[in-house]
Design a protein around this motif. Sequence first.
Motif, PDB file in Angstrom:
ATOM      1  N   LEU A  66       0.503  -1.107  -0.021  1.00 46.88           N
ATOM      2  CA  LEU A  66       0.127   0.051  -0.214  1.00 46.88           C
ATOM      3  C   LEU A  66       1.404   1.293   0.031  1.00 46.88           C
ATOM      4  N   PRO A  67       0.881   2.257  -0.749  1.00 49.68           N
ATOM      5  CA  PRO A  67       1.696   3.472  -0.348  1.00 49.68           C
ATOM      6  C   PRO A  67       1.367   3.905   0.374  1.00 49.68           C
ATOM      7  N   PHE A  68       2.501   4.560   1.156  1.00 51.61           N
ATOM      8  CA  PHE A  68       2.641   5.096   2.493  1.00 51.61           C
ATOM      9  C   PHE A  68       2.122   6.211   2.742  1.00 51.61           C
ATOM     10  N   GLU A  69       1.046   7.155   2.358  1.00 50.48           N
ATOM     11  CA  GLU A  69       0.396   7.675   2.034  1.00 50.48           C
ATOM     12  C   GLU A  69      -0.998   7.710   2.387  1.00 50.48           C
ATOM     13  N   LEU A  70      -1.273   6.557   1.819  1.00 52.61           N
ATOM     14  CA  LEU A  70      -2.642   6.193   2.837  1.00 52.61           C
ATOM     15  C   LEU A  70      -2.763   5.359   4.174  1.00 52.61           C
ATOM     16  N   LEU A  71      -1.373   5.224   4.541  1.00 53.87           N
ATOM     17  CA  LEU A  71      -2.062   4.491   6.077  1.00 53.87           C
ATOM     18  C   LEU A  71      -1.649   6.329   7.137  1.00 53.87           C
ATOM     19  N   SER A  72      -2.295   5.846   7.955  1.00 48.60           N
ATOM     20  CA  SER A  72      -2.432   7.185   9.207  1.00 48.60           C
ATOM     21  C   SER A  72      -2.369   7.010  10.018  1.00 48.60           C
ATOM     22  N   TYR A  73      -1.018   7.191  10.644  1.00 48.33           N
ATOM     23  CA  TYR A  73      -0.440   6.562  11.907  1.00 48.33           C
ATOM     24  C   TYR A  73      -1.526   7.503  13.620  1.00 48.33           C
ATOM     25  N   ASN A  74      -1.370   6.094  13.937  1.00 53.76           N
ATOM     26  CA  ASN A  74      -2.643   6.338  15.163  1.00 53.76           C
ATOM     27  C   ASN A  74      -1.581   6.336  16.861  1.00 53.76           C
ATOM     28  N   ALA A  75      -0.994   7.865  16.861  1.00 53.83           N
ATOM     29  CA  ALA A  75      -0.341   7.608  18.276  1.00 53.83           C
ATOM     30  C   ALA A  75      -0.313   6.886  19.685  1.00 53.83           C
ATOM     31  N   VAL A  76      -1.595   7.368  19.619  1.00 60.06           N
ATOM     32  CA  VAL A  76      -3.000   6.829  21.281  1.00 60.06           C
ATOM     33  C   VAL A  76      -2.539   5.683  21.136  1.00 60.06           C
ATOM     34  N   ASP A  77      -2.851   4.783  20.188  1.00 58.46           N
ATOM     35  CA  ASP A  77      -2.444   3.108  19.926  1.00 58.46           C
ATOM     36  C   ASP A  77      -1.379   3.024  19.377  1.00 58.46           C
ATOM     37  N   ASP A  78      -0.691   3.082  18.819  1.00 56.69           N
ATOM     38  CA  ASP A  78       0.652   3.756  17.986  1.00 56.69           C
ATOM     39  C   ASP A  78       0.616   2.194  16.874  1.00 56.69           C
ATOM     40  N   LEU A  79      -0.795   2.602  16.558  1.00 53.65           N
ATOM     41  CA  LEU A  79      -1.097   1.697  15.191  1.00 53.65           C
ATOM     42  C   LEU A  79      -1.342   1.886  13.424  1.00 53.65           C
ATOM     43  N   TYR A  80      -1.093   1.321  12.869  1.00 49.90           N
ATOM     44  CA  TYR A  80      -1.820   2.177  11.590  1.00 49.90           C
ATOM     45  C   TYR A  80      -3.580   1.968  11.303  1.00 49.90           C
ATOM     46  N   ILE A  81      -3.683   3.069  11.033  1.00 50.66           N
ATOM     47  CA  ILE A  81      -5.129   2.976  10.005  1.00 50.66           C
ATOM     48  C   ILE A  81      -5.410   3.109   8.761  1.00 50.66           C
ATOM     49  N   VAL A  82      -6.037   2.146   7.963  1.00 51.42           N
ATOM     50  CA  VAL A  82      -5.895   1.929   6.683  1.00 51.42           C
ATOM     51  C   VAL A  82      -7.247   2.958   6.166  1.00 51.42           C
ATOM     52  N   THR A  83      -6.248   4.054   5.102  1.00 52.58           N
ATOM     53  CA  THR A  83      -7.526   5.185   4.937  1.00 52.58           C
ATOM     54  C   THR A  83      -8.208   4.975   3.440  1.00 52.58           C
ATOM     55  N   VAL A  84      -7.804   3.887   3.444  1.00 51.30           N
ATOM     56  CA  VAL A  84      -9.033   3.231   2.152  1.00 51.30           C
ATOM     57  C   VAL A  84     -10.218   2.444   2.450  1.00 51.30           C
ATOM     58  N   ASP A  85     -11.081   2.068   1.336  1.00 51.58           N
ATOM     59  CA  ASP A  85     -11.689   1.052   2.398  1.00 51.58           C
ATOM     60  C   ASP A  85     -11.307  -0.122   2.145  1.00 51.58           C
ATOM     61  N   ARG A  86     -11.820  -1.229   2.479  1.00 52.34           N
ATOM     62  CA  ARG A  86     -11.134  -2.490   3.296  1.00 52.34           C
ATOM     63  C   ARG A  86     -10.987  -2.987   2.218  1.00 52.34           C
ATOM     64  N   ARG A  87     -11.924  -2.990   1.631  1.00 57.98           N
ATOM     65  CA  ARG A  87     -12.535  -3.794  -0.300  1.00 57.98           C
ATOM     66  C   ARG A  87     -11.638  -3.112  -1.164  1.00 57.98           C
ATOM     67  N   LEU A  88     -11.459  -2.114  -1.451  1.00 62.57           N
ATOM     68  CA  LEU A  88     -10.308  -1.836  -2.146  1.00 62.57           C
ATOM     69  C   LEU A  88      -8.875  -2.208  -1.953  1.00 62.57           C
ATOM     70  N   LEU A  89      -8.643  -2.006  -0.544  1.00 63.02           N
ATOM     71  CA  LEU A  89      -7.108  -2.779  -0.823  1.00 63.02           C
ATOM     72  C   LEU A  89      -7.425  -4.303  -0.769  1.00 63.02           C
ATOM     73  N   GLU A  90      -8.548  -5.444  -0.745  1.00 66.44           N
ATOM     74  CA  GLU A  90      -8.652  -6.244  -1.008  1.00 66.44           C
ATOM     75  C   GLU A  90      -8.396  -7.337  -2.320  1.00 66.44           C
TER      76      GLU A  90
END
Lengths: 125, 125
Positions: A66-90
């Motif tokens: 996934l292009p890195f720019e399509l991930l959002s870093y969540n500092a509170v939970d220290d994880l990444y959120i995929v900013t595109v629809d899950r089905r698009l990724l799949e």
Amino acid sequence: MTDTATPDKTLLIASNRVDEMTVRSRDGEKMGHVHSYMVNKRTGTVTHAVLSLGGFLGLNKSYYPLPFELLSYNAVDDLYIVTVDRRLLEGGPSWSNNAPDFNQAYADRVASYYDTRHEAIQPGD
Amino acid sequence: MTDTATPDKTLLIASNRVDEMTVRSRDGEKMGHVHSYMVNKRTGTVTHAVLSLGGFLGLNKSYYPLPFELLSYNAVDDLYIVTVDRRLLEGGPSWSNNAPDFNQAYADRVASYYDTRHEAIQPGD
């Protein structure tokens, strides 16, 4: 699936430990984790995150670049959120056993699928 | 110590394969290889390369975190050149067995030693 805040965790991660990073969907569902980053050796820029999704007990995992720019870093939970629809990724470029040669043609294919900025990754001069 | 030109090699490397990258001194001597990158999870920027130097048959290796800006990528030989004097590097922050917690204090120490730009790596908000 921890909700513990880690406000004093630093932002740096060793590249051989990126598989500790959980990936969630926009809805908050756990999807998998980061398998690796693709890094531009010259600039030191992460261009893609290869996500490891699915599988059971480590079997039948698939890898999704996934292009890195399509991930959002969540500092509170220290994880990444995929900013595109899950089905698009799949439905996107992926592999199970044989990792592709991550060359210009493959990067172009990923960029084209996600309609992200095309970036030349050949050395040039 | 190959001198084979690899002009059509792409610039991308998977973060779990960075240890394939050879590191040479400014004089062209082989010094070791990259052990890992330190990556800012939010921005996807490599802040440091941890170099694995010395040792014999894998024994007594030491690890040297170097600000990434002090490495120069050589596309012809597909390797990195340390742009500071070898002795400066060898006298710098390093570890053998117990990797430090690469937090703000440690990053500050590395930046201070190499007199590089201080960059805050805490999550902030």
